[in-house]
Design a protein around this motif. Structure first.
Motif, PDB file in Angstrom:
ATOM      1  N   ALA A 186      -6.190   4.182  -5.145  1.00 19.36           N
ATOM      2  CA  ALA A 186      -6.264   4.428  -3.694  1.00 19.36           C
ATOM      3  C   ALA A 186      -7.441   3.672  -3.084  1.00 19.36           C
ATOM      4  CB  ALA A 186      -6.381   5.922  -3.420  1.00 19.36           C
ATOM      5  N   TRP A 237     -12.057   7.559  -0.997  1.00 21.31           N
ATOM      6  CA  TRP A 237     -11.523   7.481  -2.359  1.00 21.31           C
ATOM      7  C   TRP A 237     -12.533   6.926  -3.355  1.00 21.31           C
ATOM      8  CZ3 TRP A 237      -7.603  10.408  -3.320  1.00 21.31           C
ATOM      9  CH2 TRP A 237      -6.615  10.632  -2.365  1.00 21.31           C
ATOM     10  N   HIS A 278      -0.566   7.997   3.099  1.00 18.47           N
ATOM     11  CA  HIS A 278       0.751   7.373   2.990  1.00 18.47           C
ATOM     12  C   HIS A 278       1.435   7.354   4.353  1.00 18.47           C
ATOM     13  CE1 HIS A 278       5.084   7.344   1.771  1.00 18.47           C
ATOM     14  NE2 HIS A 278       4.635   6.415   0.952  1.00 18.47           N
ATOM     15  N   ALA A 281      -3.494  12.135  -0.066  1.00 23.41           N
ATOM     16  CA  ALA A 281      -2.684  10.950  -0.368  1.00 23.41           C
ATOM     17  C   ALA A 281      -1.450  10.898   0.531  1.00 23.41           C
ATOM     18  CB  ALA A 281      -2.287  10.936  -1.844  1.00 23.41           C
ATOM     19  N   TYR A 332       0.659   4.108  -2.836  1.00 25.75           N
ATOM     20  CA  TYR A 332       0.378   5.521  -2.601  1.00 25.75           C
ATOM     21  C   TYR A 332       1.430   6.425  -3.233  1.00 25.75           C
ATOM     22  CZ  TYR A 332      -3.939   5.725   0.025  1.00 25.75           C
ATOM     23  OH  TYR A 332      -5.268   5.690   0.371  1.00 25.75           O
ATOM     24  N   THR A 382       0.830  -1.204   0.000  1.00 23.66           N
ATOM     25  CA  THR A 382       0.000   0.000   0.000  1.00 23.66           C
ATOM     26  C   THR A 382       0.863   1.253   0.000  1.00 23.66           C
ATOM     27  OG1 THR A 382      -1.811  -1.165   1.072  1.00 23.66           O
ATOM     28  CG2 THR A 382      -1.805   1.239   1.268  1.00 23.66           C
TER      29      THR A 382
END
Length: 140
Positions: A85, A125, A41, A37, A21, A17
């Motif tokens: 996302a 998202w 992250h 984002a 990101y 993940t």
């Protein structure tokens, strides 16, 4: 044991993940979306670090991140980035639902919190809502 395997799976999913990101942030043109984002992250980096510490405290060697990850689809536009996302967060809900089932107190609360956070980010998202995030809908 099952809890260690589930924790390693959560750690591996967080590694993927975090990588994803990086791609998401690179494709978002809007400052607000890039900030969102970056925030996601950072949250995933913190969660990854927490799983690494927990695994180490349990006597396990945390799974290292891969050098790169296969994306589920090409990401060439802002729409693709937001879709990625949502995909990343939705995939994590499944991992965290499994983790909630595999661990006991006090780690179950941490896993449930991670599940909730991923569910909210997935919804943000644009992922579709599910009655029980991370648990597939029954087939008719």
């Amino acid at each position: 044991p099952a809890p260690i395997t589930a924790l390693q799976n959560a750690l591996s999913a967080e590694h993927a993940t975090i990588y994803g990101y990086g791609v998401v942030g690179a494709r978002l043109p809007d400052d607000q979306q890039r900030t969102e984002a970056r925030t996601a992250h950072a949250a995933h980096q913190a969660r990854r670090d927490a799983w690494q510490r927990l695994l180490t405290s349990l006597g396990a060697t945390p799974t290292p991140a891969a050098g790169g990850y296969q994306l589920p689809f090409p990401v060439t536009s802002p729409t693709d980035a937001t879709r990625l996302a949502a995909h990343l967060e939705s995939r994590l809900t499944t991992v965290y639902a499994d983790l909630v089932a595999a661990v006991t107190t006090p780690h179950r609360l941490t896993a449930a919190t991670a599940l909730r956070e991923c569910t909210l980010r997935a919804h943000h998202w644009g992922a579709p809502d599910t009655a029980f995030p991370g648990i597939p809908d029954p087939t008719p």
